[in-house]
Design a protein around this motif. Structure first.
Motif: not given
Lengths: 489, 271
Positions: A167-169, A328-336
């Motif tokens: 439920s989270h990257i 561009r997204c590097i899938r860091c999850g910061a925006c979540l």
């Protein structure tokens, strides 16, 4: 879980990829009432959000904005010239002995992996964390082909044995608590019930060590593809990625084509940001740079290294200049972590591997706007995601862009009429004043004797569910200003 | 000189800087007093305040809903009404951000952004931003003490201040008012859940966010919340009213007027 083995959500639909058109609201409604879930998600996201700020401030001080701009420019440049870098990477990777495969669709990606596994007679696959394989649903495909597949990232492992979905990257089991982990370990692994994190980790570790020893296939994702060396970069925290990519005789990496970057100087910039943004660490515990399989002079490593480059809708995003920056997204999850809506609705409400603001942007782009019409609307456009994004993706701007698309294609007639009327009202002072009077009259009527509206009808009922609404002033600013003889023009 | 210029229309000699007052529709309809306090404060600081009467809306609602054609029309309309050289000041961070950050992008498909719109974008500022950067005034140059205003407040920074790069700056401005104790809210950076139509369309998510903000406010035990965006105020006030925590929400300009003893509320707002 339904009979087909796909984990289902509160609405009876698969957690990821519900059939038909998905609305974020019914699930969010249920999740909002789950206090344990709300507490767990709030704790974890606010903690990581703060850790991100602190780590970035510590490393870059006032220059955070500059390094974000630089990282964004690097990724944008690469996707703008993806054909060039893709060719360069393939040439270099093949020269290093990597077998490169191209998959246009998710099904094709799965088929390629399954075929390699079958051809080599693989029986047991150890797999490290990868979002793109969640996107393609690779694990069920491997299992259907008779290849036992074990997720080795601790979070993903727990999710796998508990028939759940991430439920989270970055923190896939953010929605689960210790007791559910303990119960799953007791049930599936026959372990003694314990809620001690260290003991739970040890149980998983002992189980997984056996699997690494026996496995004949390792599957991983990839964080970056470095074009000028043909390398694959994998960032992990648990060391499981190393086992998966070095112990079995075959390593297959499944990687989205947007993961390309030109060279190691660019990698340095992005590595400076990835872990800091995701978890607040300066770097992940392990950063592997893999260039080809085991060479004759080397002692260990896989005999075969395959990379499956996955399109699965990415070139469709690439072709649309308005939304290209989403790649561009590097899938860091910061925006979540930063997103107020993610914190409340929580990951599974999005019905996608990708949740939160980036999920609300790329899920409709990858899977279709018609199937996900509420995702772009589910944002207050507060801008916290844009501020958090290490590669400077204007996520609120992209959400508004998607709303434009929805409006053109399938906006509700009621909303269209409302927007037209509002537009007309605002186009002249006379109509504005009439509309204000009407609005006040309407609100006055439904407020009854009170000076606030406690229950509004129809499309306004959402506001008064948990809130009251003040009535407009009897005399507007403009009327009061005129009465007081304020200067006008 | 300044002390004599209380009230509207008494500023006979236009000695100071002329500013055009941009009163967003929500302020006009729901919070006229914050508009008046803004005007009064600006006059007190030596500005000649002019209200262009033809103004209606900046187009934010349409832009955010994906109706860029109407939004573009409304921005152009506003640019004509606010034409000239004078600075444009608004008590709303959100509407200032709409003009500054999003007005020009609405003209992307066109040959070029009209000069009128470019000028609108360059001249529009949020109130505290204008006081700090436009007038170059620090808080202690405006007030010496909280006076009749509450000396303990909580501060709600509105999200759209981020787009103006004012999210922290406006809080700092308040922090440095002599004698004022400003309580910061837990999870200060989390949106209060307003977001225009989002609040109605996603009522339960939005309501839960409003509740987070209100419980954080109650924790601070501050007697009043200061805010600089009417959307946020309506949202937070609405939730405070529903949960039975009648803490008043006040616009930042109202606090300054109270501190300065400027009377902007001769005529109470009748609803």
């Amino acid at each position: 879980m339904n009979p087909s083995g796909i984990p289902t959500s509160v609405d009876g639909e698969p957690i990821l990829f519900p059939r038909g058109s998905h609305d974020i609201r019914p699930r969010a409604e249920v999740f909002l009432k789950d206090e344990t879930l709300q507490g767990a998600v709030r704790e974890a996201t606010t903690l990581k959000d703060r850790a991100r700020r602190d780590a970035l401030r510590q490393a870059f001080g006032a220059d955070v904005a500059q390094i974000r701009t630089l990282a964004g420019a690097i990724k944008q440049h690469t996707i703008d010239h993806l054909d060039h870098y893709l060719e360069q990477w393939i040439d270099q990777a093949e020269a290093a002995g990597t077998k490169v495969h191209m998959a246009i669709t998710a099904q094709e990606a799965n088929r390629i992996v399954v075929e390699i596994a079958r051809d080599e007679g693989a029986r047991l696959c150890v797999k490290s964390k990868s979002m793109v394989t969640e996107e393609t649903h690779l694990v069920p495909e491997l299992e259907a082909a008779g290849i036992e597949t074990v997720e080795t990232d601790l979070g993903e492992f727990i999710i796998q044995i508990d028939h759940d979905a991430p439920s989270h990257i970055v923190m896939p089991m953010i929605h689960k608590d210790r007791s559910s982990v303990a119960r799953a370990f007791e049930r599936v692994l026959g372990a003694r019930y314990t809620e001690e994190p260290e003991e739970l980790t040890l149980i998983a570790r002992n189980h997984l060590r056996q699997k690494y020893r026996q496995a004949d296939l390792g599957v991983s994702g990839g964080n970056f593809l470095v074009a000028d060396s043909g390398s694959l970069v994998i960032c992990t925290n648990e060391g499981n990625g190393r086992f998966c990519t070095s112990a079995p005789k075959i390593h297959i990496a499944v990687v989205g084509i947007e993961k390309l970057i030109p060279g190691f100087a660019d990698l340095s910039v992005l590595l400076h940001l990835l872990a800091r943004s995701g978890t607040g660490q300066p770097l992940t515990c392990y950063t592997q740079i893999l260039t080809g399989p085991k060479q004759p002079h080397e002692l260990d490593g896989p005999e075969q290294m395959h990379v499956v480059l996955v399109d699965a809708g990415r070139t469709k995003i690439l072709a649309d200049p308005e939304f290209r920056s989403a790649l561009r997204c590097i899938r860091c999850g910061a925006c979540l972590n930063a997103c107020p809506v993610y914190r409340k609705a929580t990951g599974h409400a999005y019905g996608s591997v990708y949740s939160g603001p980036i999920g609300a942007v790329i899920t409709p782009l990858l899977a279709g706007i018609d199937k996900n019409p509420t995702l772009p609307e589910a944002s207050s456009l507060c801008g916290a995601c844009h501020e958090a994004c290490p590669v400077d993706i204007d996520l609120p701007g992209l959400l508004v862009g998607l709303r434009r698309k929805i409006r053109k294609r399938r906006g509700s007639w009621m909303e269209r009429i409302a927007l037209v009327l509002l537009g007309l009202a605002f186009s002249r002072v006379v109509s504005y004043r009439i509309a204000s009077k009407l609005q006040r009259f309407f609100l006055r009527c439904i407020a009854g004797a009170s000076d606030r509206v406690h229950s509004a009808p129809g499309p306004f009922s959402g506001w008064t569910r948990d809130r009251d609404l003040s009535l407009p002033a009897r005399h507007s600013f403009r009327d009061r200003w005129a009465r007081k003889g304020g200067r006008i023009r | 000189m300044r002390a004599e210029n209380l009230g509207f229309g008494f500023f006979e000699e236009a000695a100071g800087l002329r500013v055009l007052l941009f009163i967003p529709c929500l302020v006009d309809q729901f919070a006229p007093r914050s508009g008046e306090a803004t005007a009064l404060l600006l006059e007190h600081l030596g500005c000649e305040v002019v209200y262009p009467v033809d103004q209606t809306c900046c187009g934010q609602a349409h832009r955010n809903s994906g109706d860029s054609e109407t939004a573009r029309r409304l921005v152009l309309r506003m640019a004509k009404i606010f034409a000239g050289e004078d600075p444009i000041v608004t008590p709303s961070g959100s509407c200032a951000a709409m003009i500054r950050r999003h007005a020009e992008e609405l003209f992307q498909g066109e040959d070029q952004v009209p000069d009128l719109v470019k000028s609108l974008v360059q001249r529009t500022q949020e109130l505290i931003e204008f006081i700090e950067n436009g007038l170059g005034l620090a808080p202690d140059e405006i007030v010496g003490t909280p006076g009749a205003a509450p000396d303990r407040v909580a501060w709600h920074p509105s999200c759209h201040l981020r787009e103006l790069d004012r999210f922290e700056a406006s809080g700092r401005f308040l922090d440095s008012v002599p004698g004022l104790k400003v309580a910061r809210l837990r999870q200060e950076e989390q949106c209060c859940g307003f977001g225009g139509t989002f609040a109605s369309k996603f009522g339960s998510i939005s309501g839960a966010l409003a509740e987070d903000r209100c419980s954080a406010l109650v924790e601070t035990e501050a007697p009043v919340l200061i805010c600089n965006d009417t959307g946020c105020s309506m949202n937070i006030e609405g939730r405070l009213s529903r949960r039975g925590s009648p803490i008043p929400v006040m616009h930042i300009s109202e606090w300054f007027c109270q501190a300065l003893g400027l009377s902007y509320d001769e005529q109470e707002v009748d609803r």
